[in-house]
Design an enzyme around this catalytic site. Structure first.
Site, PDB file in Angstrom:
ATOM      1  N   PRO A   1       0.850  -1.200   0.000  1.00 16.07           N
ATOM      2  CA  PRO A   1       0.000   0.000   0.000  1.00 16.07           C
ATOM      3  C   PRO A   1       0.881   1.244   0.000  1.00 16.07           C
ATOM      4  O   PRO A   1       1.541   1.563   0.986  1.00 16.07           O
ATOM      5  CB  PRO A   1      -0.799  -0.133   1.298  1.00 16.07           C
ATOM      6  CG  PRO A   1       0.052  -0.995   2.182  1.00 16.07           C
ATOM      7  CD  PRO A   1       0.837  -1.907   1.293  1.00 16.07           C
TER       8      PRO A   1
ATOM      9  N   ASP B   1       5.849   2.659   2.134  1.00 11.00           N
ATOM     10  CA  ASP B   1       5.079   1.446   2.405  1.00 11.00           C
ATOM     11  C   ASP B   1       4.275   1.701   3.676  1.00 11.00           C
ATOM     12  O   ASP B   1       4.825   1.722   4.783  1.00 11.00           O
ATOM     13  CB  ASP B   1       6.036   0.259   2.585  1.00 11.00           C
ATOM     14  CG  ASP B   1       5.310  -1.056   2.820  1.00 11.00           C
ATOM     15  OD1 ASP B   1       4.092  -1.034   3.122  1.00 11.00           O
ATOM     16  OD2 ASP B   1       5.958  -2.121   2.724  1.00 11.00           O
ATOM     17  N   HIS B   2       2.960   1.881   3.508  1.00 11.44           N
ATOM     18  CA  HIS B   2       2.121   2.285   4.636  1.00 11.44           C
ATOM     19  C   HIS B   2       1.958   1.171   5.673  1.00 11.44           C
ATOM     20  O   HIS B   2       1.469   1.421   6.773  1.00 11.44           O
ATOM     21  CB  HIS B   2       0.749   2.746   4.136  1.00 11.44           C
ATOM     22  CG  HIS B   2       0.187   3.909   4.915  1.00 11.44           C
ATOM     23  ND1 HIS B   2       0.634   4.252   6.165  1.00 11.44           N
ATOM     24  CD2 HIS B   2      -0.782   4.807   4.609  1.00 11.44           C
ATOM     25  CE1 HIS B   2      -0.046   5.291   6.610  1.00 11.44           C
ATOM     26  NE2 HIS B   2      -0.906   5.659   5.677  1.00 11.44           N
ATOM     27  N   ARG B   3       2.343  -0.047   5.342  1.00 11.33           N
ATOM     28  CA  ARG B   3       2.320  -1.126   6.337  1.00 11.33           C
ATOM     29  C   ARG B   3       3.402  -0.909   7.383  1.00 11.33           C
ATOM     30  O   ARG B   3       3.263  -1.342   8.536  1.00 11.33           O
ATOM     31  CB  ARG B   3       2.538  -2.485   5.665  1.00 11.33           C
ATOM     32  CG  ARG B   3       1.521  -2.865   4.620  1.00 11.33           C
ATOM     33  CD  ARG B   3       1.950  -4.116   3.879  1.00 11.33           C
ATOM     34  NE  ARG B   3       3.259  -3.952   3.235  1.00 11.33           N
ATOM     35  CZ  ARG B   3       3.881  -4.911   2.551  1.00 11.33           C
ATOM     36  NH1 ARG B   3       3.322  -6.107   2.440  1.00 11.33           N
ATOM     37  NH2 ARG B   3       5.058  -4.679   1.997  1.00 11.33           N
TER      38      ARG B   3
ATOM     39  N   ILE C   1       5.410   2.290   7.511  1.00 10.72           N
ATOM     40  CA  ILE C   1       5.709   3.695   7.788  1.00 10.72           C
ATOM     41  C   ILE C   1       4.417   4.491   7.853  1.00 10.72           C
ATOM     42  O   ILE C   1       3.634   4.511   6.894  1.00 10.72           O
ATOM     43  CB  ILE C   1       6.640   4.273   6.699  1.00 10.72           C
ATOM     44  CG1 ILE C   1       7.952   3.480   6.640  1.00 10.72           C
ATOM     45  CG2 ILE C   1       6.917   5.754   6.954  1.00 10.72           C
ATOM     46  CD1 ILE C   1       8.839   3.846   5.475  1.00 10.72           C
TER      47      ILE C   1
END
Length: 424
Positions: free
Chosen positions: A222, A396-398, A400
């Site tokens: 994501p 990477d929203h998982r 950060i």
């Protein structure tokens, strides 16, 4: 007894390669360290060295052959006193046995899930097979499996689930959401060029790898994008002064060298962004190894400036010049382009104002650098003309959070606008 020379694994991720060129012929005598062949991996063309001495008794794989699996015998080396003429006979069954695995895995792949052999012949008999599973809601599948199947045009009714109660889960769709049943969907529809003049270009191993990895990245990671505008005037002035001082050493700093340094220092300041997502763990790095995108014939490669936060800008410039030059001729070693904690891609030299780069897993972020251009810019509460650049971070929203990504972009902007901070 003659020795089989097998397709080597020239990088940790290499599964197959192209035997680009033989540098020896049958009957040649070789010794340890001699270069036997050039092998094209997914990232570079590398040399294959002999590890023993002997005579090349038989070449089993012709040069130009692609898709040669790691471990496949490619030649026979006869030792001292061994008859060269006997070697081919001993080697003959080997390539055949090795070629057999191509159909064998296909037979073996369907074998573990019993449904594959059953459904393959049943596919033509759609009327007999379809009615039982034609009612949409009666196909049990996880939400993720449904989304992936819809995106790739996979008919869930053609699959048998391995989850609880026969529920179809992502694993049932196979690798990259496409197993045996999804192969037709994974390949794009045939293109009919018609009467338009054209040529068919076969994909290189590098291009295949780029296509696969970028597709996986956009499907599985994501992305969140954060953009800042940066005043480059102070950095450009400092660069000019540094280049004047380095002229006697024949070192010339590029804007990209300064960007590498700024990103590396920013990552150390904001360690929450110097990370990799690893399933149920998060890997936090204590140094910044910056992968720098370099365009080469046939694709893109990312040589790494290791410990960029601890190196002088002149050292970074010298190292990047060497890495880029060797990258363009395919002479990088795997350790020089595999790894890295974050990436930087600069398209400013092409006049690109702003773009969003795709993350290179397992890294957690990539910074996209646009062109510096004269723009109206507010300085000390007055509207002036400044050289301004847009930089966009993909995170990477998982791994950060948006706030941490914003802190990194803020730190990067501050370092570029006050570049002496990078030198301290």
């Amino acid at each position: 007894m003659p020795t089989e020379l097998k397709m080597p694994a020239l990088s940790p991720t290499m599964e197959e390669g192209t035997l680009a060129k033989w540098l020896v012929k049958e009957g040649d005598t070789v010794k340890s360290g001699d270069i036997l062949a050039e092998i094209e991996t997914d990232k570079a063309t590398m040399e294959f060295e002999a590890v023993d001495e002997g005579t090349i008794a038989k070449i089993l794989v012709a040069e130009g052959s692609d898709g040669v699996k790691v471990g496949t015998p490619i030649a026979i080396l006869a030792g001292e006193g061994e008859e060269v003429s006997a070697a081919p006979a001993a080697a003959t069954p080997t390539p055949e046995a090795n070629a057999a695995p191509a159909p064998a895995p296909q037979a073996a792949e369907p074998a573990p899930p019993p449904q594959a052999p059953v459904e393959t012949p049943a596919a033509p008999a759609t009327p007999a097979n379809s009615p039982a599973r034609q009612v949409g809601e009666r196909v049990k599948a996880s939400p993720l499996a449904r989304r992936l199947a819809e995106a790739q045009g996979i008919d869930l009714a053609s699959l048998t689930g391995s989850g609880p109660g026969g529920r179809i889960v992502r694993a049932d769709l196979g690798t990259a959401a496409g197993g045996a049943a999804a192969q037709p969907a994974a390949a794009p529809a045939p293109v009919e060029p018609g009467d338009i003049p054209h040529e068919i270009v076969k994909l290189s191993n590098m291009r295949k790898t780029i296509a696969r990895r970028l597709t996986e990245s956009k499907q599985q990671v994501p992305h969140i994008y954060l953009t800042v505008d940066i005043n480059l005037d102070a950095l450009m002035k400092l660069r000019s002064e540094l280049n004047a001082g380095l002229a006697s050493r024949n070192i010339k700093l590029s804007v990209n060298d300064l960007m590498i340094k700024a990103l590396a220092v920013a990552l150390i300041e904001v360690p929450e962004c110097n990370v990799s997502f690893a399933g149920d763990t998060l890997i936090k790095y204590s140094r910044a190894d910056i992968s720098v995108a370099v365009s080469i014939p046939g694709g893109l490669i990312t040589p790494i400036v290791a410990n960029a936060n601890g190196k002088s800008i002149s050292a970074i410039a010298t190292e990047m010049h060497d890495l880029a030059a060797r990258a363009k001729v395919g002479k990088l070693q795997p350790a020089e382009y595999q790894g890295g904690t974050a990436s930087l891609s600069n398209m400013g030299m092409y006049g690109i104002k702003n773009f969003e780069a795709v993350i290179n897993p397992p890294q957690g972020m990539i910074l996209a650098i646009g062109a510096g251009e004269k723009r109206p810019y507010v300085i000390n509460d007055s509207l002036q003309i400044a050289t301004v650049m847009s930089a966009t971070g993909s995170f990477d929203h998982r791994a950060i959070d948006g706030a941490d990504g914003a802190r990194l972009m803020q730190a990067f902007k501050r370092l570029v606008e006050n570049p002496l901070g990078m030198l301290a």
